[in-house]
Design a protein around this motif. Structure first.
Motif, mmCIF file in Angstrom:
data_model
loop_
_atom_site.group_PDB
_atom_site.id
_atom_site.type_symbol
_atom_site.label_atom_id
_atom_site.label_comp_id
_atom_site.label_asym_id
_atom_site.label_seq_id
_atom_site.Cartn_x
_atom_site.Cartn_y
_atom_site.Cartn_z
ATOM 1 N N SER A 62 -30.236 -35.337 3.119
ATOM 2 C CA SER A 62 -31.477 -34.567 3.262
ATOM 3 C C SER A 62 -32.662 -35.482 3.562
ATOM 4 C CB SER A 62 -31.736 -33.760 1.995
ATOM 5 O OG SER A 62 -31.871 -34.603 0.870
ATOM 6 N N ARG A 63 -32.686 -36.650 2.950
ATOM 7 C CA ARG A 63 -33.775 -37.599 3.211
ATOM 8 C C ARG A 63 -33.693 -38.115 4.643
ATOM 9 N NH1 ARG A 63 -33.307 -40.140 -1.054
ATOM 10 N NH2 ARG A 63 -31.760 -41.679 -0.404
ATOM 11 N N TYR A 64 -32.480 -38.399 5.117
ATOM 12 C CA TYR A 64 -32.294 -38.916 6.469
ATOM 13 C C TYR A 64 -32.688 -37.862 7.517
ATOM 14 C CZ TYR A 64 -29.848 -40.292 10.749
ATOM 15 O OH TYR A 64 -29.531 -40.590 12.055
ATOM 16 N N LEU A 65 -32.356 -36.594 7.249
ATOM 17 C CA LEU A 65 -32.609 -35.521 8.209
ATOM 18 C C LEU A 65 -33.976 -34.869 8.038
ATOM 19 C CD1 LEU A 65 -29.090 -33.813 8.084
ATOM 20 C CD2 LEU A 65 -30.021 -35.155 9.978
ATOM 21 N N HIS A 66 -34.716 -35.292 7.017
ATOM 22 C CA HIS A 66 -36.036 -34.716 6.731
ATOM 23 C C HIS A 66 -35.942 -33.209 6.454
ATOM 24 C CE1 HIS A 66 -38.147 -38.410 7.808
ATOM 25 N NE2 HIS A 66 -37.335 -38.495 8.851
ATOM 26 N N ILE A 67 -34.951 -32.835 5.686
ATOM 27 C CA ILE A 67 -34.805 -31.457 5.237
ATOM 28 C C ILE A 67 -34.936 -31.447 3.720
ATOM 29 C CG2 ILE A 67 -33.375 -30.726 7.188
ATOM 30 C CD1 ILE A 67 -30.919 -31.091 5.474
ATOM 31 N N THR A 81 -22.814 -16.398 20.171
ATOM 32 C CA THR A 81 -22.950 -16.872 18.791
ATOM 33 C C THR A 81 -22.645 -18.358 18.684
ATOM 34 O OG1 THR A 81 -22.351 -14.689 17.917
ATOM 35 C CG2 THR A 81 -22.171 -16.549 16.411
ATOM 36 N N VAL A 82 -21.628 -18.818 19.388
ATOM 37 C CA VAL A 82 -21.312 -20.259 19.373
ATOM 38 C C VAL A 82 -22.525 -21.067 19.820
ATOM 39 C CG1 VAL A 82 -19.933 -22.070 20.471
ATOM 40 C CG2 VAL A 82 -18.830 -19.971 19.698
ATOM 41 N N MET A 83 -23.144 -20.660 20.911
ATOM 42 C CA MET A 83 -24.307 -21.384 21.430
ATOM 43 C C MET A 83 -25.470 -21.348 20.446
ATOM 44 S SD MET A 83 -24.287 -20.485 25.530
ATOM 45 C CE MET A 83 -24.387 -18.712 25.298
ATOM 46 N N LEU A 84 -25.707 -20.190 19.842
ATOM 47 C CA LEU A 84 -26.821 -20.058 18.901
ATOM 48 C C LEU A 84 -26.572 -20.855 17.629
ATOM 49 C CD1 LEU A 84 -27.605 -16.240 19.272
ATOM 50 C CD2 LEU A 84 -28.935 -18.169 20.156
ATOM 51 N N VAL A 85 -25.330 -20.889 17.161
ATOM 52 C CA VAL A 85 -25.001 -21.679 15.967
ATOM 53 C C VAL A 85 -25.205 -23.163 16.233
ATOM 54 C CG1 VAL A 85 -23.076 -22.435 14.506
ATOM 55 C CG2 VAL A 85 -23.450 -19.998 14.894
ATOM 56 N N LEU A 86 -24.779 -23.624 17.393
ATOM 57 C CA LEU A 86 -24.971 -25.037 17.743
ATOM 58 C C LEU A 86 -26.458 -25.356 17.850
ATOM 59 C CD1 LEU A 86 -22.156 -25.527 20.423
ATOM 60 C CD2 LEU A 86 -22.194 -26.381 18.060
ATOM 61 N N PHE A 87 -27.223 -24.443 18.417
ATOM 62 C CA PHE A 87 -28.665 -24.647 18.512
ATOM 63 C C PHE A 87 -29.286 -24.681 17.121
ATOM 64 C CE2 PHE A 87 -33.027 -22.926 19.107
ATOM 65 C CZ PHE A 87 -33.540 -23.974 19.860
ATOM 66 N N GLY A 88 -28.827 -23.793 16.241
ATOM 67 C CA GLY A 88 -29.332 -23.778 14.868
ATOM 68 C C GLY A 88 -29.037 -25.080 14.151
ATOM 69 N N LEU A 89 -27.829 -25.599 14.331
ATOM 70 C CA LEU A 89 -27.474 -26.871 13.697
ATOM 71 C C LEU A 89 -28.273 -28.020 14.301
ATOM 72 C CD1 LEU A 89 -23.585 -26.504 13.375
ATOM 73 C CD2 LEU A 89 -25.269 -26.457 11.521
ATOM 74 N N ALA A 90 -28.612 -27.906 15.584
ATOM 75 C CA ALA A 90 -29.385 -28.969 16.228
ATOM 76 C C ALA A 90 -30.784 -29.085 15.623
ATOM 77 C CB ALA A 90 -29.490 -28.696 17.726
ATOM 78 N N THR A 91 -31.287 -28.001 15.048
ATOM 79 C CA THR A 91 -32.628 -28.068 14.449
ATOM 80 C C THR A 91 -32.661 -29.006 13.250
ATOM 81 O OG1 THR A 91 -32.236 -26.193 12.930
ATOM 82 C CG2 THR A 91 -33.063 -25.681 15.140
ATOM 83 N N LEU A 92 -31.502 -29.312 12.695
ATOM 84 C CA LEU A 92 -31.467 -30.251 11.557
ATOM 85 C C LEU A 92 -31.877 -31.649 11.976
ATOM 86 C CD1 LEU A 92 -28.062 -29.153 9.950
ATOM 87 C CD2 LEU A 92 -30.369 -28.587 9.143
ATOM 88 N N LYS A 93 -31.625 -31.979 13.235
ATOM 89 C CA LYS A 93 -31.955 -33.315 13.726
ATOM 90 C C LYS A 93 -33.224 -33.332 14.564
ATOM 91 C CE LYS A 93 -31.217 -37.684 14.207
ATOM 92 N NZ LYS A 93 -31.480 -38.579 13.055
ATOM 93 N N LEU A 94 -33.502 -32.223 15.241
ATOM 94 C CA LEU A 94 -34.669 -32.163 16.117
ATOM 95 C C LEU A 94 -35.903 -31.817 15.286
ATOM 96 C CD1 LEU A 94 -33.068 -30.251 19.130
ATOM 97 C CD2 LEU A 94 -33.405 -32.712 18.876
#
Length: 360
Positions: free
Chosen positions: A225-230, A346-359
């Motif tokens: 969480s510290r590394y990803l700023h979440i 849904t696959v595309m949206l899930v991947l985009f959602g997970l990408a927000t963890l790093k972006l």
């Protein structure tokens, strides 16, 4: 439950310490729930056929659905049985978040069960009256919201986390209760609206649930969480095990629910699974990401809202039929095409959602 057994046996053999790892228990949760679904599925289908608990099909729906009349329904019971057995076996039952999700899932499942029972067994086309359905949904949603608000240990547990920004945490105050209620009840009904074609709702639920499991694991780990700023919220990692069991149970159910379906989920499954997703998203403080990843659920819900509003205001319909998956059917898309394309979205949206963890 088995975690406690492993902790006791650890004094005799240190190898049992391996069950402390969330990843291992998550894998075992998937396999256990999947196995339960595959084993109990044929028996449940036979029992439902014997009891003549079959789906009632709308006369005004696509003609292709008329052949589905009589197909066993209330199959969501199978999913819930698999989830609860697996979660009780592999989760840390001393974790309060696990119990919040289990209790909310159970209450929404019972609401759906009563609705299905009245429709299918008592032949009451209205099912459970809407006012009572939303009353009990509200009781569960508000109960969870109030508990999470007043039992929060750190401020971040009640803040709204905005994705794409590292340190944008909005203090919700008591509005947190309203937000939590809306997310839980809204997601529950959104999944229920999506459950109209063979496998259409269960696979996106599995994918979104799996993504939330990853998020729960990261949020519950101080280093990640510290590394990803979440936000770091102690104890949320345990929800990964629940998400794993949801995924296993959902995949097992899909074995029988895939086109042409041998069994339908019914409200007992759709309402419960949607509530579970909403509750987990609230606990890990990723409601906005849930909104992104569950875009198919959002699209289905919005299509109904637009259709009803347009007809009441202008007397005209925007779509040929709502929810929107029926619109595409009436345009000539074969049912499997609609299902698979919604899965791909849904696959595309899930991947985009997970990408927000790093972006961020």
């Amino acid at each position: 439950m088995l975690l406690w057994v492993a902790e006791y046996l650890q004094q005799f053999y240190s190898g049992f310490a391996v069950f402390q790892y969330l990843t291992l228990r998550g894998i075992l949760g998937v396999l256990t729930a999947l196995g339960i679904s595959l084993i109990l599925g044929p028996w449940m289908i036979d029992r439902l056929n014997i009891l003549q608990i079959g789906q009632i099909v709308r006369d005004d729906g696509p003609e292709s659905h008329l052949t589905k009349a009589g197909t066993p329904t209330m199959g969501g019971t199978l999913i819930l049985v698999a989830i609860f057995i697996s979660s009780l076996l592999w989760s840390d039952l001393g974790n309060r978040y696990v119990w919040v999700v289990l209790i909310v899932t159970a209450i929404f499942g019972m609401v759906g069960f009563v609705d299905d029972y009245r429709k299918v067994i008592e032949k009451n086309t209205r099912g459970l009256p809407a006012r009572w359905k939303y009353f009990w949904q509200s009781v569960a949603g508000l109960g969870a919201a109030i508990y999470l608000y007043y039992c929060a240990v750190t401020p971040v547990e009640t803040e709204l986390i905005v994705p794409f920004f590292k340190n944008v945490n909005l203090d919700m105050g008591s509005l947190y209760i309203l937000l939590t209620y809306l997310v839980i009840v809204g997601t529950s009904n959104a999944v229920n609206l999506t459950d109209g074609l063979d496998g259409l709702a269960v696979m996106p639920t599995v994918m979104v649930g799996g993504a939330l499991g990853i998020i729960a694991y990261l949020v519950g780990n101080a280093e990640f969480s510290r590394y990803l700023h979440i936000p770091y919220i102690a104890g949320t990692g345990e929800l990964m095990v629940f998400c794993a069991t949801l995924g296993g149970a959902g995949l097992g159910f899909l074995w029988f629910n895939t086109y042409p379906a041998q069994i339908f989920m019914g409200d007992v499954g759709a309402l419960a699974l949607g509530a579970a997703l909403g509750t987990i998203a609230v606990i890990v403080r990723h409601e906005i990401v849930l909104f992104i990843m569950g875009g198919v659920f959002v699209m289905e819900t919005v299509s109904v809202i637009i259709q009803v509003a347009s007809f009441k205001l202008t007397g005209r319909r925007i779509f040929r039929m709502a929810p929107i998956h029926h619109h595409f059917e009436l345009k000539g898309w074969p049912e499997p095409r609609v299902i698979v394309r919604f899965w791909i979205i849904t696959v595309m949206l899930v991947l985009f959602g997970l990408a927000t963890l790093k972006l961020r």
